[in-house]
Scaffold this motif. Structure first.
Motif, short mmCIF file in Angstrom:
data_model
loop_
_atom_site.label_atom_id
_atom_site.label_comp_id
_atom_site.label_asym_id
_atom_site.label_seq_id
_atom_site.Cartn_x
_atom_site.Cartn_y
_atom_site.Cartn_z
N ALA A 14 0.84 -1.20 0.00
CA ALA A 14 0.00 0.00 0.00
C ALA A 14 0.87 1.25 0.00
O ALA A 14 1.94 1.28 0.59
N GLY A 15 0.39 2.26 -0.67
CA GLY A 15 1.07 3.55 -0.67
C GLY A 15 2.33 3.56 -1.51
O GLY A 15 2.70 2.57 -2.15
N PHE A 16 2.97 4.70 -1.51
CA PHE A 16 4.18 4.88 -2.31
C PHE A 16 5.37 4.11 -1.77
O PHE A 16 6.27 3.73 -2.50
N ASP A 74 -3.52 -9.49 -7.26
CA ASP A 74 -2.48 -10.09 -8.09
C ASP A 74 -2.40 -9.35 -9.44
O ASP A 74 -1.32 -8.99 -9.89
N GLU A 75 -3.54 -9.10 -10.04
CA GLU A 75 -3.59 -8.39 -11.31
C GLU A 75 -3.01 -6.97 -11.17
O GLU A 75 -2.28 -6.50 -12.05
N ALA A 76 -3.30 -6.31 -10.06
CA ALA A 76 -2.82 -4.94 -9.82
C ALA A 76 -1.36 -4.91 -9.35
O ALA A 76 -0.80 -3.84 -9.13
N ARG A 77 -0.80 -6.10 -9.15
CA ARG A 77 0.59 -6.25 -8.70
C ARG A 77 0.84 -5.62 -7.32
O ARG A 77 1.89 -5.04 -7.07
N VAL A 78 -0.15 -5.77 -6.45
CA VAL A 78 0.02 -5.32 -5.07
C VAL A 78 -0.04 -6.47 -4.08
O VAL A 78 0.14 -6.26 -2.88
N LEU A 79 -0.28 -7.68 -4.57
CA LEU A 79 -0.33 -8.85 -3.70
C LEU A 79 1.08 -9.09 -3.15
O LEU A 79 2.04 -9.19 -3.91
#
Length: 84
Positions: A14-16, A74-79
């Protein structure tokens, strides 16, 4: 309305700074999905949003909502974990 608790938290970046946040319920997932989500509006994003909304209204199981959220993350590449 329900919280839609997940069987286990989903770690997401999460976040930058990429801090790890543990999403434990459908309600928490909705908050993330409706925020600044990479890929907002994609089929997986919308499916996760619908599943999580269904879970808090008791129409979808929390397990299904978690699965949909994991796929969107997973699709957003944040997993922050490898898929099982």
């Amino acid at each position: 309305m329900k919280e839609g608790w997940f069987s286990s938290p989903v770690p997401v970046s999460a976040g930058f700074t990429g801090d790890i946040r543990y999403v434990s319920s459908a309600r928490q997932a909705i908050a993330m999905l409706t925020g600044n989500w990479h890929g907002q509006g994609s089929a997986k994003h919308l499916a996760a949003l619908r599943a999580c909304q269904g879970a808090i209204h008791g129409h979808v199981s929390p397990a299904r909502a978690r699965e949909a959220f994991v796929e969107a993350a997973d699709e957003a590449r944040v997993l922050a974990e490898h898929r099982e």
